[in-house]
Design a protein around this motif. Structure first.
Motif, PDB file in Angstrom:
ATOM      1  N   VAL A  77      -1.002  14.682  20.478  1.00 28.79           N
ATOM      2  CA  VAL A  77      -1.536  13.536  19.751  1.00 28.79           C
ATOM      3  C   VAL A  77      -1.424  12.322  20.663  1.00 28.79           C
ATOM      4  N   THR A  78      -2.541  11.599  20.817  1.00 25.83           N
ATOM      5  CA  THR A  78      -2.513  10.433  21.698  1.00 25.83           C
ATOM      6  C   THR A  78      -2.643   9.127  20.934  1.00 25.83           C
ATOM      7  N   ALA A  79      -3.352   9.120  19.799  1.00 23.92           N
ATOM      8  CA  ALA A  79      -3.559   7.880  19.044  1.00 23.92           C
ATOM      9  C   ALA A  79      -2.453   7.707  18.019  1.00 23.92           C
ATOM     10  N   PRO A  80      -1.773   6.538  18.003  1.00 26.78           N
ATOM     11  CA  PRO A  80      -0.678   6.324  17.057  1.00 26.78           C
ATOM     12  C   PRO A  80      -1.104   6.465  15.604  1.00 26.78           C
ATOM     13  N   ARG A  81      -2.350   6.103  15.290  1.00 23.43           N
ATOM     14  CA  ARG A  81      -2.780   6.181  13.888  1.00 23.43           C
ATOM     15  C   ARG A  81      -2.853   7.628  13.404  1.00 23.43           C
ATOM     16  N   GLU A  82      -2.992   8.561  14.341  1.00 25.49           N
ATOM     17  CA  GLU A  82      -3.013   9.962  13.947  1.00 25.49           C
ATOM     18  C   GLU A  82      -1.613  10.476  13.658  1.00 25.49           C
ATOM     19  N   VAL A  83      -0.602   9.809  14.223  1.00 27.64           N
ATOM     20  CA  VAL A  83       0.776  10.251  14.050  1.00 27.64           C
ATOM     21  C   VAL A  83       1.258   9.958  12.638  1.00 27.64           C
ATOM     22  N   ARG A  84       1.003   8.740  12.176  1.00 29.41           N
ATOM     23  CA  ARG A  84       1.467   8.353  10.849  1.00 29.41           C
ATOM     24  C   ARG A  84       0.474   8.811   9.792  1.00 29.41           C
ATOM     25  N   PRO A  85       0.949   9.563   8.817  1.00 24.63           N
ATOM     26  CA  PRO A  85       0.026   9.974   7.760  1.00 24.63           C
ATOM     27  C   PRO A  85      -0.346   8.767   6.889  1.00 24.63           C
ATOM     28  N   ALA A  86      -1.578   8.781   6.422  1.00 25.33           N
ATOM     29  CA  ALA A  86      -2.036   7.702   5.545  1.00 25.33           C
ATOM     30  C   ALA A  86      -1.284   7.787   4.230  1.00 25.33           C
ATOM     31  N   MET A  87      -1.187   6.649   3.552  1.00 23.53           N
ATOM     32  CA  MET A  87      -0.496   6.645   2.261  1.00 23.53           C
ATOM     33  C   MET A  87      -1.248   7.542   1.281  1.00 23.53           C
ATOM     34  N   ASP A  88      -0.508   8.321   0.521  1.00 24.73           N
ATOM     35  CA  ASP A  88      -1.172   9.127  -0.492  1.00 24.73           C
ATOM     36  C   ASP A  88      -1.479   8.254  -1.707  1.00 24.73           C
ATOM     37  N   GLU A  89      -2.188   8.815  -2.656  1.00 26.32           N
ATOM     38  CA  GLU A  89      -2.653   8.041  -3.808  1.00 26.32           C
ATOM     39  C   GLU A  89      -1.504   7.446  -4.619  1.00 26.32           C
ATOM     40  N   LYS A  90      -0.397   8.206  -4.759  1.00 29.42           N
ATOM     41  CA  LYS A  90       0.749   7.685  -5.513  1.00 29.42           C
ATOM     42  C   LYS A  90       1.325   6.455  -4.832  1.00 29.42           C
ATOM     43  N   ASP A  91       1.482   6.516  -3.496  1.00 29.64           N
ATOM     44  CA  ASP A  91       2.021   5.379  -2.757  1.00 29.64           C
ATOM     45  C   ASP A  91       1.106   4.167  -2.873  1.00 29.64           C
ATOM     46  N   LYS A  92      -0.199   4.400  -2.789  1.00 26.85           N
ATOM     47  CA  LYS A  92      -1.156   3.295  -2.929  1.00 26.85           C
ATOM     48  C   LYS A  92      -1.043   2.669  -4.309  1.00 26.85           C
ATOM     49  N   LYS A  93      -0.937   3.511  -5.330  1.00 29.11           N
ATOM     50  CA  LYS A  93      -0.840   3.008  -6.708  1.00 29.11           C
ATOM     51  C   LYS A  93       0.457   2.228  -6.893  1.00 29.11           C
ATOM     52  N   ILE A  94       1.565   2.724  -6.334  1.00 29.33           N
ATOM     53  CA  ILE A  94       2.859   2.030  -6.432  1.00 29.33           C
ATOM     54  C   ILE A  94       2.761   0.666  -5.763  1.00 29.33           C
ATOM     55  N   GLN A  95       2.156   0.621  -4.572  1.00 32.19           N
ATOM     56  CA  GLN A  95       2.002  -0.649  -3.858  1.00 32.19           C
ATOM     57  C   GLN A  95       1.128  -1.608  -4.659  1.00 32.19           C
ATOM     58  N   GLU A  96       0.053  -1.099  -5.229  1.00 30.44           N
ATOM     59  CA  GLU A  96      -0.860  -1.906  -6.039  1.00 30.44           C
ATOM     60  C   GLU A  96      -0.140  -2.481  -7.258  1.00 30.44           C
ATOM     61  N   LEU A  97       0.599  -1.638  -7.954  1.00 33.85           N
ATOM     62  CA  LEU A  97       1.315  -2.078  -9.161  1.00 33.85           C
ATOM     63  C   LEU A  97       2.435  -3.059  -8.818  1.00 33.85           C
ATOM     64  N   THR A  98       3.112  -2.846  -7.692  1.00 35.73           N
ATOM     65  CA  THR A  98       4.169  -3.760  -7.261  1.00 35.73           C
ATOM     66  C   THR A  98       3.587  -5.144  -6.991  1.00 35.73           C
ATOM     67  N   THR A  99       2.441  -5.193  -6.331  1.00 36.47           N
ATOM     68  CA  THR A  99       1.769  -6.463  -6.066  1.00 36.47           C
ATOM     69  C   THR A  99       1.365  -7.131  -7.376  1.00 36.47           C
ATOM     70  N   GLU A 100       0.855  -6.344  -8.304  1.00 35.92           N
ATOM     71  CA  GLU A 100       0.448  -6.879  -9.608  1.00 35.92           C
ATOM     72  C   GLU A 100       1.650  -7.436 -10.373  1.00 35.92           C
ATOM     73  N   ILE A 101       2.774  -6.715 -10.325  1.00 35.41           N
ATOM     74  CA  ILE A 101       3.990  -7.170 -11.017  1.00 35.41           C
ATOM     75  C   ILE A 101       4.474  -8.485 -10.423  1.00 35.41           C
TER      76      ILE A 101
END
Length: 154
Positions: A77-101
């Motif tokens: 793997v050469t590109a750093p963005r390929e190393v880190r997995p993207a946030m899954d839907e639960k993590d995105k929803k948690i982040q969204e709700l935290t911002t809303e709160i």
């Protein structure tokens, strides 16, 4: 890279040799304990890769490569963005709700401040009204004897 082994001097604790291997070396340990699943199941990052390097310190303190296995059994793997997995839907929803709160908390604090200021104004108005009513009552009490006197003369 993973530090696969490290050998130190028993005399002074200096590192004598170090073996470094690919981070995909070996195979994932079992996630099953005696009482069932111990860890959250996730995709294994280990692929049994044999790539490694062994370095030893010689008598002069120089590091010498004594073993080197270059071939990896997986794509690199050469590109750093390929190393880190993207946030899954639960993590995105948690982040969204935290911002809303956080936004709702700020709005709630603003409303609370406005309500406190309004209640203070109402209290001040009520106090002023009470003073005025008390003055009217006192004035009426002053005029009661005069009214009795006037009613007796009629």
């Amino acid at each position: 890279m993973r530090v696969m082994s490290c050998r130190r001097s028993e005399i002074d604790g200096k590192i004598l040799a170090r073996q470094l291997g690919c981070n995909k070396e070996g195979h994932c340990l079992s996630t099953q304990g005696t009482l069932g699943s111990v860890r959250k199941q996730r995709e294994s990052t280990r692929e049994g890769c044999k790539a490694m390097i062994l370095v030893k310190s010689d008598k002069d303190g120089k590091w010498v490569v004594t073993k080197f296995v270059k071939d990896h059994n997986h794509p690199l793997v050469t590109a750093p963005r390929e190393v880190r997995p993207a946030m899954d839907e639960k993590d995105k929803k948690i982040q969204e709700l935290t911002t809303e709160i956080r936004g709702k908390k700020r709005l709630s604090a603003l409303y609370q401040d406005q309500l406190t200021a309004f209640m203070k104004e109402v209290e001040e108005h009520s106090n002023q009204l009470s003073k005025k009513v008390q003055k009217v009552v006192n004035n009426l009490k002053e005029f009661e004897p005069l009214e009795k006197e006037l009613s007796q003369h009629r």
